[in-house]
Design a protein around this motif. Structure first.
Motif, PDB file in Angstrom:
ATOM      1  N   LEU A 400       4.548 -60.920   1.596  1.00  0.00           N
ATOM      2  CA  LEU A 400       5.515 -59.861   1.333  1.00  0.00           C
ATOM      3  C   LEU A 400       5.011 -58.908   0.259  1.00  0.00           C
ATOM      4  O   LEU A 400       4.513 -59.330  -0.789  1.00  0.00           O
ATOM      5  CB  LEU A 400       6.860 -60.455   0.913  1.00  0.00           C
ATOM      6  N   GLY A 401       5.170 -57.605   0.562  1.00  0.00           N
ATOM      7  CA  GLY A 401       4.808 -56.572  -0.393  1.00  0.00           C
ATOM      8  C   GLY A 401       6.037 -55.946  -1.023  1.00  0.00           C
ATOM      9  O   GLY A 401       7.049 -56.617  -1.248  1.00  0.00           O
ATOM     10  N   GLU A 402       5.978 -54.643  -1.270  1.00  0.00           N
ATOM     11  CA  GLU A 402       7.087 -53.926  -1.899  1.00  0.00           C
ATOM     12  C   GLU A 402       8.218 -53.687  -0.910  1.00  0.00           C
ATOM     13  O   GLU A 402       7.990 -53.642   0.310  1.00  0.00           O
ATOM     14  CB  GLU A 402       6.591 -52.581  -2.460  1.00  0.00           C
ATOM     15  N   PRO A 403       9.458 -53.502  -1.382  1.00  0.00           N
ATOM     16  CA  PRO A 403      10.588 -53.221  -0.478  1.00  0.00           C
ATOM     17  C   PRO A 403      10.392 -51.914   0.299  1.00  0.00           C
ATOM     18  O   PRO A 403       9.802 -50.964  -0.217  1.00  0.00           O
ATOM     19  CB  PRO A 403      11.788 -53.111  -1.437  1.00  0.00           C
ATOM     20  N   ASP A 404      10.868 -51.899   1.563  1.00  0.00           N
ATOM     21  CA  ASP A 404      10.827 -50.680   2.369  1.00  0.00           C
ATOM     22  C   ASP A 404      12.167 -49.971   2.292  1.00  0.00           C
ATOM     23  O   ASP A 404      13.019 -50.284   1.449  1.00  0.00           O
ATOM     24  CB  ASP A 404      10.433 -50.999   3.816  1.00  0.00           C
ATOM     25  N   GLU A 405      12.401 -48.989   3.198  1.00  0.00           N
ATOM     26  CA  GLU A 405      13.627 -48.189   3.140  1.00  0.00           C
ATOM     27  C   GLU A 405      14.881 -49.009   3.399  1.00  0.00           C
ATOM     28  O   GLU A 405      15.989 -48.621   3.015  1.00  0.00           O
ATOM     29  CB  GLU A 405      13.555 -47.015   4.128  1.00  0.00           C
ATOM     30  N   SER A 406      14.732 -50.175   4.056  1.00  0.00           N
ATOM     31  CA  SER A 406      15.895 -51.038   4.308  1.00  0.00           C
ATOM     32  C   SER A 406      16.233 -51.902   3.099  1.00  0.00           C
ATOM     33  O   SER A 406      17.248 -52.588   3.093  1.00  0.00           O
ATOM     34  CB  SER A 406      15.610 -51.948   5.516  1.00  0.00           C
ATOM     35  N   GLY A 407      15.383 -51.878   2.071  1.00  0.00           N
ATOM     36  CA  GLY A 407      15.605 -52.707   0.890  1.00  0.00           C
ATOM     37  C   GLY A 407      14.949 -54.072   0.978  1.00  0.00           C
ATOM     38  O   GLY A 407      14.928 -54.829   0.005  1.00  0.00           O
ATOM     39  N   ARG A 408      14.398 -54.397   2.159  1.00  0.00           N
ATOM     40  CA  ARG A 408      13.714 -55.680   2.325  1.00  0.00           C
ATOM     41  C   ARG A 408      12.232 -55.520   1.990  1.00  0.00           C
ATOM     42  O   ARG A 408      11.650 -54.455   2.223  1.00  0.00           O
ATOM     43  CB  ARG A 408      13.861 -56.181   3.763  1.00  0.00           C
ATOM     44  N   ARG A 409      11.625 -56.570   1.478  1.00  0.00           N
ATOM     45  CA  ARG A 409      10.211 -56.515   1.147  1.00  0.00           C
ATOM     46  C   ARG A 409       9.381 -56.390   2.422  1.00  0.00           C
ATOM     47  O   ARG A 409       9.617 -57.088   3.412  1.00  0.00           O
ATOM     48  CB  ARG A 409       9.801 -57.750   0.354  1.00  0.00           C
ATOM     49  N   SER A 410       8.418 -55.501   2.399  1.00  0.00           N
ATOM     50  CA  SER A 410       7.607 -55.212   3.577  1.00  0.00           C
ATOM     51  C   SER A 410       6.597 -56.328   3.843  1.00  0.00           C
ATOM     52  O   SER A 410       5.975 -56.854   2.917  1.00  0.00           O
ATOM     53  CB  SER A 410       6.849 -53.898   3.385  1.00  0.00           C
ATOM     54  N   PRO A 411       6.410 -56.686   5.138  1.00  0.00           N
ATOM     55  CA  PRO A 411       5.386 -57.674   5.468  1.00  0.00           C
ATOM     56  C   PRO A 411       4.000 -57.029   5.469  1.00  0.00           C
ATOM     57  O   PRO A 411       3.811 -55.953   6.021  1.00  0.00           O
ATOM     58  CB  PRO A 411       5.782 -58.129   6.875  1.00  0.00           C
ATOM     59  N   VAL A 412       3.053 -57.684   4.843  1.00  0.00           N
ATOM     60  CA  VAL A 412       1.684 -57.179   4.766  1.00  0.00           C
ATOM     61  C   VAL A 412       0.761 -58.206   5.407  1.00  0.00           C
ATOM     62  O   VAL A 412       0.735 -59.380   5.010  1.00  0.00           O
ATOM     63  CB  VAL A 412       1.264 -56.931   3.294  1.00  0.00           C
ATOM     64  N   ALA A 413      -0.003 -57.772   6.422  1.00  0.00           N
ATOM     65  CA  ALA A 413      -0.879 -58.687   7.152  1.00  0.00           C
ATOM     66  C   ALA A 413      -2.002 -59.205   6.264  1.00  0.00           C
ATOM     67  O   ALA A 413      -2.530 -58.482   5.416  1.00  0.00           O
ATOM     68  CB  ALA A 413      -1.454 -57.981   8.367  1.00  0.00           C
ATOM     69  N   ILE A 414      -2.364 -60.474   6.468  1.00  0.00           N
ATOM     70  CA  ILE A 414      -3.485 -61.091   5.756  1.00  0.00           C
ATOM     71  C   ILE A 414      -4.697 -61.056   6.686  1.00  0.00           C
ATOM     72  O   ILE A 414      -4.711 -61.740   7.723  1.00  0.00           O
ATOM     73  CB  ILE A 414      -3.160 -62.538   5.350  1.00  0.00           C
ATOM     74  N   PRO A 415      -5.709 -60.241   6.383  1.00  0.00           N
ATOM     75  CA  PRO A 415      -6.878 -60.123   7.272  1.00  0.00           C
ATOM     76  C   PRO A 415      -7.545 -61.473   7.521  1.00  0.00           C
ATOM     77  O   PRO A 415      -7.663 -62.312   6.623  1.00  0.00           O
ATOM     78  CB  PRO A 415      -7.816 -59.187   6.492  1.00  0.00           C
ATOM     79  N   GLY A 416      -7.940 -61.698   8.788  1.00  0.00           N
ATOM     80  CA  GLY A 416      -8.662 -62.909   9.138  1.00  0.00           C
ATOM     81  C   GLY A 416      -7.808 -64.156   9.261  1.00  0.00           C
ATOM     82  O   GLY A 416      -8.343 -65.266   9.360  1.00  0.00           O
ATOM     83  N   SER A 417      -6.483 -63.995   9.284  1.00  0.00           N
ATOM     84  CA  SER A 417      -5.598 -65.173   9.305  1.00  0.00           C
ATOM     85  C   SER A 417      -5.104 -65.522  10.708  1.00  0.00           C
ATOM     86  O   SER A 417      -4.165 -66.301  10.865  1.00  0.00           O
ATOM     87  CB  SER A 417      -4.390 -64.922   8.392  1.00  0.00           C
ATOM     88  N   GLU A 418      -5.708 -64.952  11.747  1.00  0.00           N
ATOM     89  CA  GLU A 418      -5.262 -65.225  13.114  1.00  0.00           C
ATOM     90  C   GLU A 418      -5.332 -66.713  13.448  1.00  0.00           C
ATOM     91  O   GLU A 418      -6.275 -67.406  13.073  1.00  0.00           O
ATOM     92  CB  GLU A 418      -6.134 -64.468  14.132  1.00  0.00           C
ATOM     93  N   HIS A 419      -4.300 -67.197  14.143  1.00  0.00           N
ATOM     94  CA  HIS A 419      -4.304 -68.573  14.638  1.00  0.00           C
ATOM     95  C   HIS A 419      -3.397 -68.643  15.858  1.00  0.00           C
ATOM     96  O   HIS A 419      -2.542 -67.782  16.058  1.00  0.00           O
ATOM     97  CB  HIS A 419      -3.847 -69.569  13.562  1.00  0.00           C
ATOM     98  N   ASP A 420      -3.597 -69.655  16.695  1.00  0.00           N
ATOM     99  CA  ASP A 420      -2.904 -69.749  17.975  1.00  0.00           C
ATOM    100  C   ASP A 420      -1.803 -70.805  17.946  1.00  0.00           C
ATOM    101  O   ASP A 420      -1.933 -71.846  17.291  1.00  0.00           O
ATOM    102  CB  ASP A 420      -3.892 -70.086  19.098  1.00  0.00           C
TER     103      ASP A 420
END
Length: 498
Positions: A400-420
Motif C-alpha cells: 500500500l502506498g499513499e491514499p488516492d481520491e477515494s481516501g483509500r491507500r493506493s495499491p503499488v505493484a511489487i516488481p518480480g513478485s508474480e506467482h501462480d
C-alpha cells in the motif's frame, strides 16, 4: 473466530436484557449512561458450515425482545446525525423510539413515509457507511460496528408488519389521465412507479428480463435477500394499479421515442441500472470458466443455477473458484460458489481488509463460511489448459502506498513478485458500466463518456419529458441511493404533469 451462537441462545440473551430494562423503560427512566450500557444485540444467523451449502437466508432477524433492547441503545440525539447519513432521510430516531415502546406498526409507518422498501434496505444497505456511520453511540465507542443497529431494526419492523398481515396500501390520488413509462424495475424504477401511482398517474414499468425487480432479483442472492420479499413489494405495486411489461427491452422491442410518441406516454423515467460488466483486459479472459460476476449471479439467482434438477441454465462445475474484487458483489459471488458446489473459494483483492468496500457483515459472513481472502494480490494473467479451460491465475503482489481520491491507500505493484494460484474457475467482480443500447437508440438523449445519462438537479435529461436516475446516472451505487434518486425524479415528474 468467536463460537457461533444459535438463534435460541441469542433470543435468551435478549430476553434477559429485556427483563433488566423493562421496568426502567416503562418509567421512562433510562438515562444516556444507562442506554450506553445496554449491550448491542447480535443478529441471529444460520450455522456457517451448513448454510454455505444452502440458499436459505443467512441472517434470521431479531426477536421482538432483541429489537426493543437494541432500540433502547438509541440516545435520541437532538441533532439526529443518523438522519443526515440516510440518502432518503428516514426519520430514524422516531421509528426507533416506537420500537422501544413496542409500537412496531407505528415504527414501520414512519419508515415508509420516506422509504418504500424497508424490508429490502434493512437487509442490503451499507448502514455502517451511512446512517450508522454517523451514529453518536458508534462514535462514542469509536466504531461504526458498535453503533445502534439501525438496519437490523428497520428490517425487524418491516418483517413484523408483513408476518403479522399489517401491511397497508398508501392512499392513491384521483386519476389524472396522465401516463408514465418507467424503464427498468430496479429500486429506482420501483420507487418512481410507486410515487407516480400515488399521484394518480397511470404507470407502466418495462422490464427486459422475465421477472421484475432488477438487481434485487438477478444480482443479490437469495441467502441475503429472499426473492419472496422482493416479489411482495412488486405485488403491492400491482395492487396500486402499476402495470408491468416483462421481456420488453426498450431500444429493441420499442424505442423510447415510440413509447412517448406512438403509445401516448406523457413522461418517462430511465432506471436501467449498470449492467455491463467490466473486465481486467488481461490475457486469458476468454478462456472457458471465466465469468463476470453479473453473469454468474444472474444464472444462479434468476435462472436458479443452484437447483440442478430444475435450473434454466447449465451449471459450470468448479472445485476451486477464484473471485477478483472486494465489494459486495464479490462477496455474493464467492459465497454463491460454495452453494454451486465449489470446495475452495478464494477472493483476490489488491488492497487489505481495511480498504474493502464490501459491508463488514458480508465480509464476516463470507469468512465464516470458509472463503479464503488473498489480500495485496491482483491477477495479471488467467492460465488455461490444452482444452482452453481455466487451470490457474497468475497474480502480482502489492503493497500500500499513499491514499488516492477515494481516501483509500493506493495499491503499488511489487516488481518480480508474480506467482501462480491453481483454480478451475475465475469470477471477475470489478463493477459494471452502463449498457449503451438505450442512449444509442434515442435521439437527443445525452450521456457522458462513461455512458452515464446526463441529468440536471431535478434528474431531467436532455430529452424533453424524460428523467433518469439510479445506476444509469450514478454508476454502480446502492439500493438506497437509487431509491433516493427515484424519489427525487418522481417528485419532478409529478410536478411537471400537474
Amino acid at each position: 473466530m468467536e463460537e457461533h451462537k444459535t438463534k435460541e441462545q441469542l433470543a435468551e440473551i435478549g430476553r434477559a436484557e429485556y427483563k433488566k430494562i423493562q421496568d426502567k423503560l416503562a418509567a421512562g427512566a433510562l438515562s444516556p449512561k444507562d442506554r450506553m450500557a445496554v449491550p448491542q444485540q447480535e443478529m441471529p444467523s444460520r450455522e456457517p458450515k451448513a448454510r454455505a451449502r444452502q440458499m436459505d437466508e443467512v441472517a434470521l432477524g431479531y426477536t421482538a425482545e432483541q429489537a426493543v433492547v437494541e432500540a433502547t441503545r438509541c440516545l435520541q440525539c437532538k441533532n439526529r446525525p443518523c438522519v443526515s447519513g440516510c440518502p432518503v432521510n428516514v426519520q430514524i430516531p422516531e421509528f426507533i423510539a416506537e420500537i422501544a415502546k413496542g409500537e412496531f406498526k407505528k415504527a414501520v409507518d414512519i419508515i415508509k413515509e420516506t422509504s418504500l422498501l424497508p424490508a429490502i434496505c434493512g437487509r442490503v444497505c451499507p448502514q455502517e457507511r451511512q446512517c450508522q456511520g454517523k451514529c453518536t453511540v458508534g462514535k462514542t465507542f469509536k466504531s461504526a460496528e458498535k453503533a445502534v443497529s439501525i438496519g437490523r431494526l428497520e428490517r425487524f419492523a418491516a418483517d413484523w408488519e408483513r408476518e403479522n398481515n399489517q401491511v397497508t396500501m398508501p392512499e392513491i390520488a384521483p386519476a389524472t389521465g396522465r401516463k408514465v413509462a418507467v424503464i427498468g424495475s430496479g429500486p429506482a424504477g420501483l420507487t418512481v412507479a410507486a410515487d407516480c401511482a400515488r399521484a394518480g398517474h397511470e404507470v407502466t414499468v418495462f422490464e427486459a428480463f422475465h421477472k421484475a425487480g432488477g438487481v434485487m432479483m438477478y444480482g443479490i442472492p437469495e441467502f441475503r435477500l429472499p426473492k419472496s420479499i422482493v416479489q411482495e413489494e412488486i405485488d403491492n405495486l400491482k395492487k396500486m394499479g402499476v402495470r408491468f411489461e416483462l421481456n420488453f427491452l426498450v431500444g429493441r422491442t420499442d424505442t423510447l421515442d415510440q413509447l412517448l410518441k406512438e403509445k401516448g406516454f406523457d413522461a418517462a423515467f430511465v432506471g436501467t441500472g449498470a449492467g455491463l460488466p467490466k473486465f481486467m483486459n488481461i490475457p486469458g479472459e476468454n478462456l472457458i470458466g471465466v465469468f463476470s460476476a453479473n453473469e454468474y449471479l444472474t444464472r444462479a439467482n434468476l435462472m436458479k443455477g443452484y437447483d440442478r434438477a430444475r435450473a434454466a441454465t447449465p451449471l459450470y462445475e468448479a472445485k476451486h473458484v477464484c473471485v477478483v474484487g472486494g465489494g459486495n458483489v464479490a462477496m455474493d459471488a464467492a459465497r454463491m460458489a460454495f452453494r454451486l458446489g465449489a470446495e475452495t473459494v478464494s477472493v483476490i483483492y489488491r488492497r487489505t481488509r481495511a480498504e474493502m468496500p464490501a459491508r463488514i457483515e458480508e465480509i464476516a459472513h463470507a469468512e465464516e463460511e470458509g472463503v479464503v481472502f488473498r489480500f495485496l494480490e491482483n491477477p495479471v494473467e488467467i492460465l488455461g489448459d490444452s482444452d482452453g479451460k481455466v487451470c490457474g491465475v497468475r497474480v502480482l503482489s502489492y503493497e500500500l502506498g499513499e491514499p488516492d481520491e477515494s481516501g483509500r491507500r493506493s495499491p503499488v505493484a511489487i516488481p518480480g513478485s508474480e506467482h501462480d494460484i491453481s483454480c478451475d474457475a475465475m469470477i471477475v467482480a470489478l463493477g459494471n458500466g452502463s449498457n449503451p443500447l438505450l442512449v444509442k437508440t434515442t435521439d437527443g438523449l445525452e450521456a457522458d463518456k462513461k455512458g452515464h445519462i446526463v441529468v440536471n438537479e431535478s434528474l431531467a435529461t436532455s430529452k424533453a419529458n424524460v428523467w433518469a436516475g439510479g445506476d444509469i446516472v450514478l454508476g454502480a451505487a446502492t439500493v438506497i441511493l437509487a431509491m433516493g434518486e427515484g424519489r427525487k425524479a418522481a417528485a419532478a415528474i409529478n410536478q411537471a404533469l400537474r
